[in-house]
Design a protein around this motif. Structure first.
Motif, mmCIF file in Angstrom:
data_model
loop_
_atom_site.group_PDB
_atom_site.id
_atom_site.type_symbol
_atom_site.label_atom_id
_atom_site.label_comp_id
_atom_site.label_asym_id
_atom_site.label_seq_id
_atom_site.Cartn_x
_atom_site.Cartn_y
_atom_site.Cartn_z
ATOM 1 N N LYS A 96 25.974 96.103 78.892
ATOM 2 C CA LYS A 96 26.101 95.619 80.085
ATOM 3 C C LYS A 96 25.652 94.214 80.267
ATOM 4 O O LYS A 96 25.394 93.628 81.447
ATOM 5 C CB LYS A 96 24.956 96.438 80.867
ATOM 6 N N GLN A 97 25.728 93.287 79.093
ATOM 7 C CA GLN A 97 25.565 91.910 79.108
ATOM 8 C C GLN A 97 24.133 91.793 79.596
ATOM 9 O O GLN A 97 23.714 90.983 80.341
ATOM 10 C CB GLN A 97 26.431 91.321 80.039
ATOM 11 N N GLY A 98 23.249 92.672 79.075
ATOM 12 C CA GLY A 98 21.728 92.672 79.265
ATOM 13 C C GLY A 98 20.986 91.829 78.262
ATOM 14 O O GLY A 98 21.713 90.859 77.850
ATOM 15 N N PRO A 99 20.053 92.362 78.014
ATOM 16 C CA PRO A 99 19.103 91.892 76.811
ATOM 17 C C PRO A 99 19.943 92.027 75.478
ATOM 18 O O PRO A 99 20.836 92.580 75.416
ATOM 19 C CB PRO A 99 17.998 92.952 76.932
ATOM 20 N N LYS A 100 19.338 91.110 74.425
ATOM 21 C CA LYS A 100 19.998 91.336 73.207
ATOM 22 C C LYS A 100 19.989 92.591 72.764
ATOM 23 O O LYS A 100 18.891 93.390 72.799
ATOM 24 C CB LYS A 100 19.325 90.157 72.256
ATOM 25 N N LEU A 101 20.862 92.938 71.918
ATOM 26 C CA LEU A 101 20.979 94.186 71.030
ATOM 27 C C LEU A 101 19.700 94.111 69.863
ATOM 28 O O LEU A 101 20.150 93.573 68.608
ATOM 29 C CB LEU A 101 22.275 94.525 70.478
ATOM 30 N N ARG A 102 18.649 94.502 70.052
ATOM 31 C CA ARG A 102 17.525 94.572 68.962
ATOM 32 C C ARG A 102 16.368 95.506 69.426
ATOM 33 O O ARG A 102 16.420 95.954 70.509
ATOM 34 C CB ARG A 102 17.082 93.282 69.067
ATOM 35 N N TYR A 103 16.002 96.355 68.088
ATOM 36 C CA TYR A 103 15.012 97.073 68.198
ATOM 37 C C TYR A 103 13.565 96.600 68.888
ATOM 38 O O TYR A 103 12.647 97.345 69.366
ATOM 39 C CB TYR A 103 14.612 97.912 66.853
ATOM 40 N N THR A 104 13.368 95.197 68.696
ATOM 41 C CA THR A 104 12.282 94.525 69.249
ATOM 42 C C THR A 104 12.010 94.947 70.661
ATOM 43 O O THR A 104 12.592 94.501 71.334
ATOM 44 C CB THR A 104 12.344 93.115 68.711
ATOM 45 N N GLY A 105 10.577 95.449 70.772
ATOM 46 C CA GLY A 105 10.460 95.728 72.413
ATOM 47 C C GLY A 105 10.627 97.379 72.865
ATOM 48 O O GLY A 105 9.985 97.498 73.792
ATOM 49 N N SER A 106 11.576 97.949 71.910
ATOM 50 C CA SER A 106 11.652 99.312 72.442
ATOM 51 C C SER A 106 10.622 100.052 72.014
ATOM 52 O O SER A 106 9.688 99.566 71.066
ATOM 53 C CB SER A 106 13.060 99.792 71.601
ATOM 54 N N ASN A 107 10.290 101.346 72.382
ATOM 55 C CA ASN A 107 9.313 102.155 72.080
ATOM 56 C C ASN A 107 9.455 103.460 71.384
ATOM 57 O O ASN A 107 10.695 103.899 71.504
ATOM 58 C CB ASN A 107 8.567 102.374 73.336
ATOM 59 N N VAL A 108 8.463 104.078 71.112
ATOM 60 C CA VAL A 108 8.579 105.520 70.501
ATOM 61 C C VAL A 108 8.645 106.335 71.612
ATOM 62 O O VAL A 108 7.253 106.478 72.503
ATOM 63 C CB VAL A 108 7.325 105.941 69.297
#
Length: 308
Positions: A96-108
């Motif tokens: 969607k041309q949003g944030p960078k594709l990266r796991y940093t910042g995601s949650n459990v």
């Protein structure tokens, strides 16, 4: 004449294509990394060509530690490439041309008794997910089993498609076999998984904000320890605390025993000294023992004040 030259050129191109095809086929047959995966247990897997990545988990502002993971390209090269790129953030924006594709910042987003799930980089609730190939992608048939703690697997939907969501096991989970795609195992940081598994949750939904605060690719230049630095430090701190607690419990008993012994020796010494007045020879050994024990207690008292 021109027709003959065109035919000869066509035959030359066909021969070249066939030669390239044979060369690629021979390379595939000789490369063990491209052979079909037949090992069912992740613990039995071993390859010097496997990829290493690390995920750092945090509970709020408190860092829980780093988890080092070995990925299995034999199982699904597409899934491994997707996981690595989500760790490094080298691909760019999401679909969607949003944030960078990266796991940093995601949650459990889910904690079960036997495993927990994370990696929803779009909705952060388990209802989203993304990949370097689009919203999701088709993966191979699951071969490996969830045979113990520390197994990494990609969450698959009913259409055999994966995105960024993944699961890490806390023990053997046979109910996930043939459902999720196993692509790796934990080499270091099992204590971090235990902390996450013991976190408070309500019907599987964490009540604490546990996030992936960092992720990267790990070089294979050195040996990966079975325990991370955080594990070692925590074990040593726990050992120090237990030693102090044990000393606090036992020191009173020890000093009480010393007091009783000193009283007995002091009483005997008084009797011996009284015996001198009537011409009885005192026992010099017991007097020496009394003085030694008294001196030892004084030293122990000073040591206790210094360290406790």
């Amino acid at each position: 004449m021109e027709r003959k030259q065109g035919t000869a050129r066509t035959v030359a191109f066909q021969n070249r294509d066939q030669a390239l095809h044979n060369q690629a086929r021979d390379a595939k047959e000789s490369d063990p990394l491209l052979q079909p995966m037949t090992v069912e247990s992740p613990e039995d897997y071993s390859s010097s060509k496997s990829t290493l990545v690390s995920l750092t988990f945090s509970n709020g502002l408190k860092e829980l530690g780093e988890v080092v993971i070995e990925l299995f390209p034999h199982v699904s090269q597409r899934a491994v490439d997707n996981f690595v790129c989500l760790c490094t953030g080298e691909v760019g924006r999401d679909s969607k041309q949003g944030p960078k594709l990266r796991y940093t910042g995601s949650n459990v987003y889910m904690i079960k008794t036997k495993w927990f799930e994370a990696g929803d980089i779009t909705e952060f609730s388990g209802d989203g997910g993304d990949s370097i190939y689009g919203k999701d992608f088709v993966v191979d048939t699951a071969i490996m089993k969830h045979t113990g703690a520390g197994i990494l697997s990609m969450v698959r939907n009913d259409e055999n498609r994966c995105s960024s969501k993944f699961a890490l096991t806390l023990q053997a989970v046979p109910e996930l076999d043939n459902k999720y795609l196993v692509i790796g195992r934990v080499l270091g940081g099992m204590a971090v998984l235990t902390k996450i598994g013991n976190s408070e949750n309500s019907n599987g939904i964490p009540t604490e904000m546990i996030t992936i605060s960092g992720c990267r690719r790990v070089s294979r230049g050195g040996r990966i320890p079975s325990k991370t630095l955080n594990d070692i430090i925590e074990e040593r701190l726990a050992n120090i605390d237990s030693v102090k607690a044990t000393a606090q419990e036992k020191k009173l008993e020890v000093f009480d025993e010393d007091d009783d012994l000193l009283k007995k020796l002091k009483g005997k010494s008084k009797k011996k000294r009284a015996g001198v007045e009537v011409g009885v020879e005192p026992d010099s050994d017991e007097d020496d023992l009394y003085e030694k024990r008294k001196r030892a207690k004084q030293i122990a008292t000073k040591t206790r004040r210094k360290f406790f």
